[in-house]
Design an enzyme around this catalytic site. Sequence first.
Site, PDB file in Angstrom:
ATOM      1  N   TYR A   6       0.858  -1.183   0.000  1.00 52.70           N
ATOM      2  CA  TYR A   6       0.000   0.000   0.000  1.00 52.70           C
ATOM      3  C   TYR A   6       0.894   1.232   0.000  1.00 52.70           C
ATOM      4  O   TYR A   6       2.042   1.190   0.449  1.00 52.70           O
ATOM      5  CB  TYR A   6      -1.011   0.025   1.144  1.00 52.70           C
ATOM      6  CG  TYR A   6      -0.493   0.054   2.567  1.00 52.70           C
ATOM      7  CD1 TYR A   6       0.491   0.938   3.005  1.00 52.70           C
ATOM      8  CD2 TYR A   6      -1.068  -0.787   3.528  1.00 52.70           C
ATOM      9  CE1 TYR A   6       0.904   0.975   4.318  1.00 52.70           C
ATOM     10  CE2 TYR A   6      -0.664  -0.755   4.842  1.00 52.70           C
ATOM     11  CZ  TYR A   6       0.326   0.126   5.233  1.00 52.70           C
ATOM     12  OH  TYR A   6       0.744   0.157   6.546  1.00 52.70           O
ATOM     13  N   THR A   7       0.357   2.347  -0.517  1.00 55.39           N
ATOM     14  CA  THR A   7       1.187   3.532  -0.703  1.00 55.39           C
ATOM     15  C   THR A   7       1.343   4.357   0.566  1.00 55.39           C
ATOM     16  O   THR A   7       2.316   5.097   0.711  1.00 55.39           O
ATOM     17  CB  THR A   7       0.598   4.438  -1.788  1.00 55.39           C
ATOM     18  OG1 THR A   7      -0.704   4.878  -1.381  1.00 55.39           O
ATOM     19  CG2 THR A   7       0.505   3.703  -3.121  1.00 55.39           C
ATOM     20  N   GLU A  10       1.721  -1.263  -6.309  1.00 51.81           N
ATOM     21  CA  GLU A  10       1.396  -0.316  -5.249  1.00 51.81           C
ATOM     22  C   GLU A  10      -0.103  -0.036  -5.292  1.00 51.81           C
ATOM     23  O   GLU A  10      -0.648   0.312  -6.340  1.00 51.81           O
ATOM     24  CB  GLU A  10       2.173   0.988  -5.420  1.00 51.81           C
ATOM     25  CG  GLU A  10       3.651   0.905  -5.071  1.00 51.81           C
ATOM     26  CD  GLU A  10       3.909   0.996  -3.568  1.00 51.81           C
ATOM     27  OE1 GLU A  10       2.936   1.125  -2.798  1.00 51.81           O
ATOM     28  OE2 GLU A  10       5.092   0.930  -3.170  1.00 51.81           O
ATOM     29  N   ASP A  25       2.816  -3.066   5.141  1.00 49.10           N
ATOM     30  CA  ASP A  25       1.894  -3.156   4.009  1.00 49.10           C
ATOM     31  C   ASP A  25       1.956  -4.531   3.329  1.00 49.10           C
ATOM     32  O   ASP A  25       3.009  -5.150   3.323  1.00 49.10           O
ATOM     33  CB  ASP A  25       2.193  -2.040   2.990  1.00 49.10           C
ATOM     34  CG  ASP A  25       3.647  -2.003   2.524  1.00 49.10           C
ATOM     35  OD1 ASP A  25       4.539  -2.043   3.377  1.00 49.10           O
ATOM     36  OD2 ASP A  25       3.882  -1.910   1.311  1.00 49.10           O
TER      37      ASP A  25
END
Length: 280
Positions: free
Chosen positions: A44-45, A107, A164
């Site tokens: 995840y960003t 991403e 993440d």
Amino acid sequence: MKTKLLTLAAAALLAACASPTLQIDRTHVSQNQDSRVQFLILHYTAIDFEKSMKVLTSGGKVSAHYLVEERPAKVYQLVDENNRAWHAGVSFWAGATNLNSSSIGIEIVNTGFTETPMGRVYTPYPQDQIDQVLALSKQIVARHHIRSDRILGHNDIAPGRKQDPGPMFPWKQFADAGLIPWPDAAQVQIKQAIYQLAPVPDVSWFQQRLAQIGYQTPRTGLFDVATREVISTFQMKYRPSNYSGEMDAETAALLEVATTQGGMLMKQPAPADSQARSPN
């Protein structure tokens, strides 16, 4: 004049001899090859879409092959799959290191987590976005024949350092789509009942089993911070309702089933699983 012409002709002849025309015969193709891409890594960003796009495409030190927007759900390709993207960083899985060189990175736009008085709260993923990630992952896996045990989160390859895609990421949907294996629920239930009556295994057992899966795990026999972080990472994937990092009965059951032959089930074979695999 005649001497000059002869000199030029000689120079041209020497140049031709020095740079012969390259001819490559491509009629013979070896059967002993596969894609350089061995892993698919999901992230995840931790920031919004506009900032994510800027960070991943500017002159910084981070990039990814794909960015998946949340609303509207949309996929952007930022790096050609034949090129290396800078998304994995310091990384390890089952003896492999520096996974930038052998992976494709996706991403996913998601703000990650927020620290609150009630503790850390992770941001959920919209289903439309997950549907895009699933479709994209299936295509990548089919193109490169990526093994199902090499579809991983950033936290899997860098536990503790990275969280993440976090506990809100629906790994079970990847299992239901036939992309990754999942612990057999019936076996887990039996093992959990046993461990609720008897003491759970010691920390050395947990460390050995986690390392068997592929995690970079201490082998000290001590329940240290690094070991807790690896356990928490394992829990985020297979038991996201509680990722405390504690060595409890359910985690022991999941871990035993995940490391026992026949314990991990594929709902349907992913395209890569029906293909010949390299020994590495």
